[in-house]
Design a protein around this motif. Structure first.
Motif, PDB file in Angstrom:
ATOM      1  N   ARG A  58      -2.345  15.582  26.086  1.00 26.88           N
ATOM      2  CA  ARG A  58      -3.670  15.965  25.621  1.00 26.88           C
ATOM      3  C   ARG A  58      -3.827  15.650  24.125  1.00 26.88           C
ATOM      4  O   ARG A  58      -4.817  15.059  23.690  1.00 26.88           O
ATOM      5  CB  ARG A  58      -3.878  17.459  25.854  1.00 26.88           C
ATOM      6  CG  ARG A  58      -5.277  17.902  25.558  1.00 26.88           C
ATOM      7  CD  ARG A  58      -5.416  19.352  25.829  1.00 26.88           C
ATOM      8  NE  ARG A  58      -4.499  20.102  24.986  1.00 26.88           N
ATOM      9  CZ  ARG A  58      -4.776  21.278  24.439  1.00 26.88           C
ATOM     10  NH1 ARG A  58      -5.923  21.840  24.671  1.00 26.88           N
ATOM     11  NH2 ARG A  58      -3.913  21.904  23.688  1.00 26.88           N
TER      12      ARG A  58
ATOM     13  N   GLN B 245      -6.431  13.106  22.579  1.00 27.09           N
ATOM     14  CA  GLN B 245      -7.460  13.600  21.663  1.00 27.09           C
ATOM     15  C   GLN B 245      -7.521  12.729  20.417  1.00 27.09           C
ATOM     16  O   GLN B 245      -8.582  12.455  19.884  1.00 27.09           O
ATOM     17  CB  GLN B 245      -7.175  15.055  21.270  1.00 27.09           C
ATOM     18  CG  GLN B 245      -7.714  16.031  22.308  1.00 27.09           C
ATOM     19  CD  GLN B 245      -7.288  17.469  22.056  1.00 27.09           C
ATOM     20  OE1 GLN B 245      -6.377  17.729  21.267  1.00 27.09           O
ATOM     21  NE2 GLN B 245      -7.928  18.394  22.739  1.00 27.09           N
TER      22      GLN B 245
ATOM     23  N   VAL C  84      -9.147  15.611  27.101  1.00 26.71           N
ATOM     24  CA  VAL C  84      -9.566  15.617  25.702  1.00 26.71           C
ATOM     25  C   VAL C  84     -10.321  16.902  25.366  1.00 26.71           C
ATOM     26  O   VAL C  84     -10.126  17.506  24.327  1.00 26.71           O
ATOM     27  CB  VAL C  84     -10.463  14.375  25.426  1.00 26.71           C
ATOM     28  CG1 VAL C  84     -11.122  14.485  24.063  1.00 26.71           C
ATOM     29  CG2 VAL C  84      -9.616  13.109  25.493  1.00 26.71           C
TER      30      VAL C  84
END
Ligand SMILES: Nc1ncnc2c1ncn2[C@@H]1O[C@H](COP(=O)(O)OP(=O)(O)OP(=O)(O)O)[C@@H](O)[C@H]1O
Ligand SMILES: [Mg+2]
Length: 413
Positions: free
Chosen positions: A382, A386, A408
């Motif tokens: 993640r 991101q 995200v």
């Protein structure tokens, strides 16, 4: 081949046999009983009930099995007395009831007037009268079908017909049917997606099959996410009606019946009932009893899960008891409909499904368990995504754009 795939699934899978018309067992039995003993009972039968539950299908399947010819007329298309007489009158004199009865091999004629509630307005009175006359004079059985038998203009018909009531088809039966179609169409579907389609259909098999086809035909797959756009359709009306029926019920039997034909999402309904109970029972002892029943219902809902549908009756019964703690104390009140809580619940479900799919993919690539994928891999992946949503990592894991987006934004819901 191409042509085959263009077929509407509702037609492709329209039951050819009586036993394949799912649900409404009592109505089916009553109708068949009437057909077999028609000499001794009324000459006409009116099958009535909500759309898409198999009324027309049952008549056609019966005709196949009993080997009789159906002289069909859709009353909405042909409304005037003259038109009705032109089609139906000659039909009534082809074969006598005697020839027909019991003679499965030789068959016989029946007259089928579908959608008789299409005979609308005063100017069409002639239409109803013509049908009445046909029923009176007919030598062959007359079968009629309608959605709403309570409309004023059909009243005279109701007097001369055996009335056979169809209900919405129960959700578990629709789910089972959708599962069968998925197998035949090679659609890989999440159970929760089928459940949502079925619940959303309000017991209308036709609309459930149509929704299934439109959502899954292209990709041969169906996730809960795919059904998101369906979820709001009809839902408020249905929830409101069910709540109203629930809280004003006069007996446990009333409520059990209501619940087995309602199309509300059971989880949503349980929440709404709990929210509204304090408005329904102002007496503390009554309220405590009602909550006790609701909590039992909740336990059964948990045990049902996604497959133990045979426990549904216990769920219904427990909830029904909550509705009838003291029928005499009922006073109408305005419901709290909690869209926010329901949406939250729905999101949680959706999120879980999405996360499961992601963890499956991580597990497959990295050879780790679901749990390790979720606890140890997801947080790092993640972070990477991101910072760099276009990272080649996404392609390596075979994440869909929705899954990348989900990762995200995770934590922001
Ligand atoms: N009970 C059922 N079992 C299996 N399939 C069904 C059932 N009911 C409906 N279907 C499916 O939905 C389609 C439409 O059903 P049908 O025409 O019999 O509905 P109906 O009750 O006559 O509706 P309407 O009141 O709108 O005329 C069928 O072709 C079939 O694919
Ligand atoms: Mg029909």
């Amino acid at each position: 081949m191409q042509k085959q795939s263009n077929l509407l699934w509702v037609e492709k899978y329209r039951p050819k046999k009586i036993e394949d018309v799912t649900g409404n067992d009592e109505a089916k039995a009553l109708f068949l009983e009437w057909l077999k003993n028609k000499k001794h009972t009324r000459k006409a039968v009116l099958l009535y009930g909500p759309p898409g539950v198999g009324k027309t299908t049952l008549v056609m399947a019966t005709a196949r099995e009993f080997n009789f010819s159906v002289i069909e007329m859709n009353a909405s298309d042909t409304r005037s007395e003259k038109a009705i007489n032109a089609v139906a009158k000659p039909a009534t004199s082809y074969t006598s009831l005697d020839n027909f009865s019991g003679a499965a091999k030789t068959g016989g004629n029946v007259l089928f007037l579908d959608e008789v509630d299409g005979i609308a307005g005063n100017e069409d009175r002639g239409g109803v009268n013509a049908i009445l006359k046909i029923v009176e004079e007919s030598l062959v059985p007359v079968i009629m079908a309608a959605n709403d038998p309570d409309i004023e203009k059909l009243r005279p018909l109701k007097k001369v017909c055996l009335l056979v009531r169809f209900h919405q088809v129960r959700i578990p039966l629709i789910i089972a049917l959708l599962q069968k179609i998925c197998v035949l169409e090679h659609v890989k579907a999440e159970f929760e997606a089928l459940e949502r389609i079925a619940q959303n259909s309000r017991g209308d098999v036709r609309s459930a099959i149509n929704d299934l086809q439109s959502l899954s035909e292209e990709n041969h797959s169906l996730t809960l996410q795919d059904t998101m756009m369906l979820s709001s359709r009809n839902k408020d009306i249905s929830m409101d009606d069910t709540l109203r029926g629930f809280f004003s019920a006069q007996s446990i039997a009333d409520t059990s019946r209501l619940l087995s034909y309602s199309s509300v999402d059971y989880d949503d309904f349980l929440l709404s009932v709990a929210d509204n109970l304090p408005k329904r029972y102002l007496d503390a002892t009554e309220l405590a009893k009602a909550f006790d029943h609701v909590s039992k219902a909740d336990v059964f809902r948990g045990r049902i899960g996604t497959e133990n549908w045979h426990l549904l009756k216990y769920f219904f019964n427990a909830l029904a008891e909550a509705s009838a703690v003291n029928p005499a104390s009922y006073k109408p009140f305005t419901f709290i409909t909690p869209p926010i809580r329901i949406m939250t619940l729905f999101w949680t479900k959706g999120k879980r499904t999405m996360l499961d799919a992601i963890c499956d993919k991580i597990g497959a690539q990295c050879h780790v368990s679901h749990q390790i994928a979720r606890e140890q891999y997801v947080p790092y992946i993640r972070l990477i995504l991101q910072k760099k949503p276009k990272s080649p990592l996404a392609a390596w894991f075979k994440f869909t754009p929705e899954e990348v987006d989900f990762l995200v934004k995770m934590g922001r819901f």
